[in-house]
Design a protein around this motif. Sequence first.
Motif, short mmCIF file in Angstrom:
data_model
loop_
_atom_site.label_atom_id
_atom_site.label_comp_id
_atom_site.label_asym_id
_atom_site.label_seq_id
_atom_site.Cartn_x
_atom_site.Cartn_y
_atom_site.Cartn_z
N PHE A 46 0.83 -1.21 0.00
CA PHE A 46 0.00 0.00 0.00
C PHE A 46 0.86 1.26 0.00
CE2 PHE A 46 -1.46 3.49 2.66
CZ PHE A 46 -2.69 3.81 2.13
N ASN A 47 1.96 1.25 0.74
CA ASN A 47 2.79 2.44 0.92
C ASN A 47 3.38 2.94 -0.39
OD1 ASN A 47 3.91 4.18 3.14
ND2 ASN A 47 5.83 3.58 2.16
N ALA A 48 3.47 2.08 -1.42
CA ALA A 48 4.05 2.48 -2.71
C ALA A 48 3.00 2.69 -3.77
CB ALA A 48 5.04 1.41 -3.17
N GLN A 49 1.71 2.73 -3.39
CA GLN A 49 0.63 2.87 -4.35
C GLN A 49 0.06 4.29 -4.34
OE1 GLN A 49 -2.06 -0.18 -2.98
NE2 GLN A 49 -1.10 -1.77 -4.22
N LEU B 2 -5.49 -11.39 -2.59
CA LEU B 2 -4.11 -11.29 -3.06
C LEU B 2 -3.95 -9.98 -3.80
CD1 LEU B 2 -1.33 -12.79 -3.50
CD2 LEU B 2 -2.28 -13.51 -5.71
N ASN B 3 -2.90 -9.22 -3.46
CA ASN B 3 -2.58 -7.97 -4.14
C ASN B 3 -1.14 -8.05 -4.66
OD1 ASN B 3 -2.75 -4.40 -3.21
ND2 ASN B 3 -2.49 -5.39 -5.17
N VAL B 4 -0.99 -8.00 -5.99
CA VAL B 4 0.33 -8.07 -6.62
C VAL B 4 0.60 -6.76 -7.34
CG1 VAL B 4 1.80 -9.32 -8.25
CG2 VAL B 4 0.10 -10.57 -6.91
N ASP B 5 1.75 -6.18 -7.10
CA ASP B 5 2.14 -4.89 -7.64
C ASP B 5 3.49 -5.02 -8.34
OD1 ASP B 5 0.73 -2.52 -7.63
OD2 ASP B 5 1.88 -1.62 -6.02
N TYR B 6 3.59 -4.61 -9.60
CA TYR B 6 4.89 -4.53 -10.29
C TYR B 6 5.08 -3.09 -10.73
CZ TYR B 6 8.77 -5.26 -13.47
OH TYR B 6 9.99 -5.20 -14.08
N GLN B 7 6.22 -2.49 -10.36
CA GLN B 7 6.47 -1.09 -10.64
C GLN B 7 7.85 -0.91 -11.28
OE1 GLN B 7 5.38 1.74 -7.66
NE2 GLN B 7 4.09 0.32 -6.52
N TRP B 8 7.97 0.14 -12.12
CA TRP B 8 9.27 0.46 -12.69
C TRP B 8 9.38 1.96 -12.88
CZ3 TRP B 8 5.18 -1.60 -15.19
CH2 TRP B 8 4.75 -1.01 -16.37
N LEU B 9 10.58 2.47 -12.72
CA LEU B 9 10.85 3.90 -12.82
C LEU B 9 11.03 4.34 -14.26
CD1 LEU B 9 13.49 4.24 -9.93
CD2 LEU B 9 11.07 4.88 -9.81
N HIS C 40 21.69 2.01 -10.61
CA HIS C 40 20.68 1.34 -9.80
C HIS C 40 19.63 0.68 -10.69
CE1 HIS C 40 21.47 2.86 -5.59
NE2 HIS C 40 22.34 3.56 -6.31
N ASP C 41 18.95 -0.31 -10.13
CA ASP C 41 17.85 -0.94 -10.84
C ASP C 41 16.67 0.02 -10.93
OD1 ASP C 41 19.25 -3.31 -11.18
OD2 ASP C 41 18.53 -4.15 -9.29
N LYS C 42 15.74 -0.28 -11.83
CA LYS C 42 14.59 0.60 -12.03
C LYS C 42 13.26 -0.06 -11.69
CE LYS C 42 13.37 1.56 -16.23
NZ LYS C 42 13.41 2.06 -17.63
N TYR C 43 13.28 -1.28 -11.15
CA TYR C 43 12.04 -1.99 -10.92
C TYR C 43 11.85 -2.34 -9.45
CZ TYR C 43 14.63 -6.29 -10.04
OH TYR C 43 15.47 -7.22 -9.49
N GLY C 44 10.65 -2.74 -9.11
CA GLY C 44 10.32 -3.26 -7.79
C GLY C 44 8.99 -3.97 -7.86
N TYR C 45 8.76 -4.91 -6.97
CA TYR C 45 7.46 -5.56 -6.95
C TYR C 45 7.10 -5.94 -5.52
CZ TYR C 45 10.08 -10.02 -6.84
OH TYR C 45 10.93 -11.05 -6.52
N GLY C 46 5.80 -6.06 -5.28
CA GLY C 46 5.32 -6.43 -3.96
C GLY C 46 4.15 -7.39 -4.06
N ILE C 47 4.07 -8.29 -3.09
CA ILE C 47 3.00 -9.28 -3.02
C ILE C 47 2.43 -9.25 -1.61
CG2 ILE C 47 2.37 -11.71 -3.26
CD1 ILE C 47 4.85 -12.03 -5.05
N ALA C 48 1.13 -9.07 -1.49
CA ALA C 48 0.46 -9.08 -0.19
C ALA C 48 -0.66 -10.12 -0.22
CB ALA C 48 -0.11 -7.70 0.14
N PHE C 49 -0.67 -10.99 0.76
CA PHE C 49 -1.70 -12.03 0.86
C PHE C 49 -2.47 -11.83 2.15
CE2 PHE C 49 -2.99 -16.31 2.37
CZ PHE C 49 -3.92 -16.58 1.37
N TYR C 50 -3.80 -11.87 2.05
CA TYR C 50 -4.68 -11.65 3.20
C TYR C 50 -5.55 -12.89 3.40
CZ TYR C 50 -3.55 -6.83 1.91
OH TYR C 50 -2.89 -5.66 1.56
N ILE C 51 -5.64 -13.33 4.64
CA ILE C 51 -6.56 -14.39 5.00
C ILE C 51 -7.31 -13.96 6.25
CG2 ILE C 51 -4.71 -15.64 6.23
CD1 ILE C 51 -6.26 -18.23 5.51
N ILE C 52 -8.64 -14.05 6.22
CA ILE C 52 -9.46 -13.48 7.29
C ILE C 52 -10.46 -14.52 7.77
CG2 ILE C 52 -10.89 -11.52 7.97
CD1 ILE C 52 -9.87 -10.10 5.40
N LYS D 129 10.29 -6.59 -3.15
CA LYS D 129 11.62 -6.63 -3.77
C LYS D 129 11.88 -5.28 -4.41
CE LYS D 129 15.39 -8.65 -5.42
NZ LYS D 129 16.50 -9.10 -4.54
N ASP D 130 12.98 -4.64 -4.01
CA ASP D 130 13.27 -3.27 -4.41
C ASP D 130 14.48 -3.21 -5.34
OD1 ASP D 130 12.58 -0.59 -4.26
OD2 ASP D 130 14.01 -0.18 -2.67
#
Length: 346
Positions: A145-148, A232-239, A248-260, A276-277
């Motif tokens: 969320f912090n990078a969205q 499931l929230n999957v985010d792929y980002q690139w500069l 430096h690299d230009k990409y990053g990705y994040g995966i968040a899994f929720y179970i309730i 992954k940054d």
Amino acid sequence: MKKLVLSTVLTATTMANAGQITALNSNIELSGGLTTGYFYSTNTGTSNHDNFKVSNFIISLSSQTKDRGIGFTTMFGSILLPTLYDGGITDNKAILNQNFGVLAGYLTYLPFENVSVDAGLLTTNIGYEIATSYANPNITYGSVFNAQPFIYPGVRITYSYKDFKFYGEVNKDKGYLNGSSSLQTSGAYAVGTLGSLYGINYALSYYDYTAYKNLIDLVLSKSLNQNLDIALNVDYQWLDNTAKQQGHDKYGYGIAFYIIPKFENISLPVRVEYIKDGSKGKESGIYNSVASGYSFTITPTFKPSKNTFIRVETSYFKTDNKVFQDKSGNQKDSKLSGAVELGLLF
């Protein structure tokens, strides 16, 4: 999935309890909430390691759009954003009004059947978590969320067909980095689709900041039964090349899994994340230059009534780089946080 059910209304979970106000020319729905809490976190630098906060005070007013007319949604109050990075001790995302004021507000026009136009201060369609923490399963917001994107002025056009929605928008989102909105980007545009396919709620979006970064976001969610929700929230980002640091690299990705899991008036939300940054020593900075990291958050929640809750949270955040500081200024690669929150929904 909150973004699917009411993709542009932050107070989605309170609408069932919303009251009606009869105005001169329309019926207005009132909803919102108040949450207060105690937050504690290790490795917060020289700042306090604990704090009491009013984390949300939100009043939302809305009016349904009918017969090719114009409706509205507005949200005012104050929001503080406790994240895994700060543990709720410091206030993140400087783009928000941390004092009482207008947080979001837009008019909705229906020019044609199945077509809507939202204009004003919009809430994003990106991601599983939304701005009011009481509408999320956990107290703190995750590193994904912090990078969205979040809230921004703009225009969004949405076309609805059966169980599917397709949207495009242009906006003046200036972005943020480490709580600052001082990036060079002058705006953004986005396209995406939301809907339900084979019993699974989904949201797929592409978001492009001017002269900053781009991201592709996918959210999948499903209620397996009345006692278990998963997401499931999957985010792929690139500069963009103009924002990339040399070497430096230009990409990053994040995966968040929720179970309730839910049992009558008790629930046990769990969030597990991996980010992954870029390569170590060549971090892109998209996820605060952690190189890589993972987190685990558990939030036992008790609801004394349908519109009140008490929840206790513990989160652990481990990073490849030492991005945190203890009170003596020593660099650390982990953060342990806890919180207790009381909530009342209007």
